[in-house]
Design a protein around this motif. Structure first.
Motif, short mmCIF file in Angstrom:
data_model
loop_
_atom_site.label_atom_id
_atom_site.label_comp_id
_atom_site.label_asym_id
_atom_site.label_seq_id
_atom_site.Cartn_x
_atom_site.Cartn_y
_atom_site.Cartn_z
N PRO A 26 0.93 -1.29 0.07
CA PRO A 26 0.18 0.02 0.02
C PRO A 26 0.90 1.26 -0.03
N ALA A 27 1.96 1.27 0.56
CA ALA A 27 2.76 2.54 0.68
C ALA A 27 3.25 2.65 -0.74
N LEU A 28 3.47 1.75 -1.63
CA LEU A 28 3.83 2.27 -3.07
C LEU A 28 2.68 2.88 -3.81
N ALA A 29 1.65 2.35 -3.43
CA ALA A 29 0.16 3.15 -4.33
C ALA A 29 0.09 4.33 -3.76
N GLN A 30 0.17 4.58 -2.37
CA GLN A 30 0.16 5.96 -1.73
C GLN A 30 1.16 6.81 -2.16
N ALA A 31 2.42 6.43 -2.59
CA ALA A 31 3.49 7.25 -2.93
C ALA A 31 3.22 7.77 -4.20
N VAL A 32 2.92 6.83 -5.19
CA VAL A 32 2.65 7.18 -6.54
C VAL A 32 1.47 8.41 -6.51
N LEU A 33 0.49 8.15 -5.80
CA LEU A 33 -0.47 9.00 -5.77
C LEU A 33 -0.39 10.34 -5.16
N ALA A 34 0.74 10.29 -4.16
CA ALA A 34 1.06 11.76 -3.77
C ALA A 34 1.99 12.51 -4.54
N GLY A 35 2.29 11.86 -6.04
CA GLY A 35 3.25 12.76 -6.83
C GLY A 35 2.52 13.29 -7.83
N ALA A 36 2.91 14.44 -8.35
CA ALA A 36 2.36 15.17 -9.57
C ALA A 36 0.91 15.52 -9.27
N TYR A 87 2.92 5.67 3.25
CA TYR A 87 3.58 6.69 2.88
C TYR A 87 3.12 7.93 3.32
N ARG A 88 3.98 8.72 3.59
CA ARG A 88 3.73 10.23 3.96
C ARG A 88 4.59 11.16 3.45
N LYS A 89 4.00 12.10 2.96
CA LYS A 89 4.79 13.20 2.30
C LYS A 89 4.68 14.69 2.66
N VAL A 90 5.56 15.24 3.10
CA VAL A 90 5.54 16.61 3.39
C VAL A 90 5.87 17.50 2.55
N ARG A 91 5.00 18.56 2.05
CA ARG A 91 5.11 19.24 1.08
C ARG A 91 4.82 20.82 1.23
N GLU A 92 5.16 22.03 0.29
CA GLU A 92 4.93 23.15 1.05
C GLU A 92 3.46 23.55 0.74
N ARG A 93 2.86 22.84 -0.01
CA ARG A 93 1.48 22.89 -0.31
C ARG A 93 0.71 21.70 -0.51
N ALA A 94 -0.56 21.59 -0.40
CA ALA A 94 -1.14 20.59 -0.02
C ALA A 94 -1.04 19.40 -1.20
N SER A 95 -1.09 20.09 -2.43
CA SER A 95 -1.13 18.94 -3.61
C SER A 95 -0.28 19.76 -4.72
N TYR A 96 0.13 18.63 -5.56
CA TYR A 96 0.89 18.94 -6.68
C TYR A 96 2.37 19.67 -6.30
N ALA A 97 2.86 19.32 -5.56
CA ALA A 97 4.32 19.85 -5.12
C ALA A 97 5.23 18.62 -4.79
N PHE A 98 6.29 18.73 -5.01
CA PHE A 98 7.63 17.87 -4.66
C PHE A 98 7.69 18.00 -3.15
N ALA A 99 8.02 16.66 -2.59
CA ALA A 99 8.17 16.60 -1.00
C ALA A 99 9.15 17.58 -0.76
N ILE A 100 9.10 17.94 0.66
CA ILE A 100 10.45 18.70 1.34
C ILE A 100 10.87 17.62 2.19
N GLY A 101 10.07 16.48 2.52
CA GLY A 101 10.48 15.23 3.13
C GLY A 101 9.49 14.29 3.24
N SER A 102 9.97 13.15 2.95
CA SER A 102 8.88 11.95 2.96
C SER A 102 9.35 10.72 3.57
N ILE A 103 8.48 9.58 3.75
CA ILE A 103 8.87 8.41 4.51
C ILE A 103 7.91 7.37 3.76
N ALA A 104 8.56 6.14 3.68
CA ALA A 104 7.70 4.80 3.35
C ALA A 104 8.12 4.01 4.44
#
Ligand SMILES: Cc1cc2nc3c(=O)[nH]c(=O)nc-3n(C[C@H](O)[C@H](O)[C@H](O)COP(=O)(O)OP(=O)(O)OC[C@H]3O[C@@H](n4cnc5c(N)ncnc54)[C@H](O)[C@@H]3O)c2cc1C
Ligand code: SF4
Length: 338
Positions: free
Chosen positions: A89-99, A228-245
């Motif tokens: 599941p972390a892989l599906a979540q990571a992909v959905l967190a991108g772009a 998977y959790r991703k921290v970014r500078e806006r809630a969507s459509y942004a690259f991570a400033i830190g993330s973790i699987a």
């Protein structure tokens, strides 16, 4: 943009013949990174070999519970696949967190692994950059580096790898398969990306003219209990400033298996092996999670404006492992697009 050729290929031997014959040829996946860099004048291929019609668009179960993912599987299809959502599941979540949805419909697994850094000096041909022009310098060291590396960097380059997908693949020991005119080969993700050292322009261990054909995820029962959790500078459509699987298997209060990988902290997806070592066989407590984070981050070397990442990653490790320790595995499948 300078002139370039374009060929669409339908079989792997045809792609390899073109790649082997022209050192200036490059594969074209979804084009979501390569074409942008061509427009900016950062990438200058002489020939684009469109690989999207190669028969590499399948996801198949392997013996024992792993998955084989073709290189041209789109990010959208990867995230939506029921077995990816159930087993990793972390892989599906990571992909959905991108772009964005549109980009994920185009972007491919092979292209995601090989996307280039988003360092603003790298993407601006008017600036020096050791990764783009070896020996020209690294202006990020004294300049804008708030989203640059805290782990595994060097005085020659402090850029981070931007992939979310790669972070989950690193946590689950993915193996990248490729072919060249000389035959097939495999690279565990831990060896796929080269250390930065003095050669930041050399990013992967792929041989010249290689076509990535797929990624294999070995069986990993612990991965079914992952996030998977991703921290970014806006809630969507942004690259991570830190993330973790993270994935966790706790039985009778003892950690039997744990997987941790960090994103946006190094030139490659960063497998947190020291933290895993500290945790395995010990208690699943907040104190143990904090000690593991500190052990991993002891190697961190922050720059003047990115020291916040050390605190951010420490907090992410504690929060994610605490959540996993308290969550029923049945609640963890898949994720939602943002
Ligand atoms: C606005 C925007 C936001 C984004 N946000 C995120 C994000 O938050 N998280 C994230 O992870 N990504 C993000 N991305 C990046 C996106 O995920 C990548 O651009 C994408 O994954 C690249 O895949 P592609 O198939 O389009 O690659 P391409 O652009 O086609 O290719 C990229 C590189 O891979 C090579 N390549 C492609 N396929 C193969 C192959 N089979 N064998 C050998 N070489 C190959 C190409 O030659 C090229 O060097 C974002 C992109 C954009 C434009
Ligand atoms: S951090 Fe790396 S990519 Fe960015 S300017 Fe320095 S050498 Fe170039």
């Amino acid at each position: 943009m300078r002139e370039f050729g374009y060929r669409r290929v339908h079989d792997v031997p045809g792609a390899l013949a073109l790649l082997g014959a022209d050192p200036d040829a490059r594969c074209l996946g979804g084009g979501t990174n390569l074409v942008d860099l061509m427009k900016a004048g950062v990438e200058r291929p002489g020939l684009l070999i469109d690989v999207r019609e190669l028969p590499l668009d399948r996801i198949a179960a392997t013996d024992g519970g792993g998955l084989r993912i073709g290189a041209t599987v789109t990010n959208s299809d990867l995230a939506a696949h029921p077995e990816v959502r159930r087993r990793y599941p972390a892989l599906a979540q990571a992909v959905l967190a991108g772009a964005s949805g549109q980009l994920r419909n185009m972007a491919t697994v092979g292209g995601n692994l090989l996307q280039r850094t988003r360092c603003g000096y790298f993407t601006d041909p008017a600036k020096p950059c050791n990764k783009r022009i070896p020996g020209s310098g690294c202006p990020a060291l004294e300049g804008e580096h708030h989203n640059h590396a805290i782990l595994g960097a060097s005085e020659h380059c402090v850029a981070v790898h931007p992939s979310d997908m790669g972070v989950a693949l690193a946590a689950f020991d993915a193996v990248v398969s490729y072919e060249t005119v000389d035959g097939p080969g495999e690279l565990p993700l831990a060896e796929f990306y080269l250390p930065v050292g003095e050669t930041p322009h050399l990013e992967t261990a792929l041989p010249p003219g290689a076509l990535i054909t797929g990624v294999t995820l070995p069986p990993a029962p612990v991965a079914a209990h992952s996030r998977y959790r991703k921290v970014r500078e806006r809630a969507s459509y942004a690259f991570a400033i830190g993330s973790i699987a993270a994935a966790l298997d706790v039985r009778d209060g003892v950690i039997r298996d744990v997987r941790l990988a960090f994103g946006a902290v190094a030139s490659r997806p960063w497998r947190a092996r020291e933290a895993e070592r500290v945790l395995t066989g010990g208690p699943a407590s907040a104190e143990a999670f904090a000690a593991a984070a500190d052990a991993e981050l002891a190697a961190a070397e922050a720059l003047p404006h990115n020291g916040y990442k050390v605190t951010l990653m420490r907090n992410l490790v504690i929060a994610m492992l605490s959540e996993l320790a308290e969550t029923d595995p049945a609640e963890l499948n898949g994720g939602t697009a943002r």
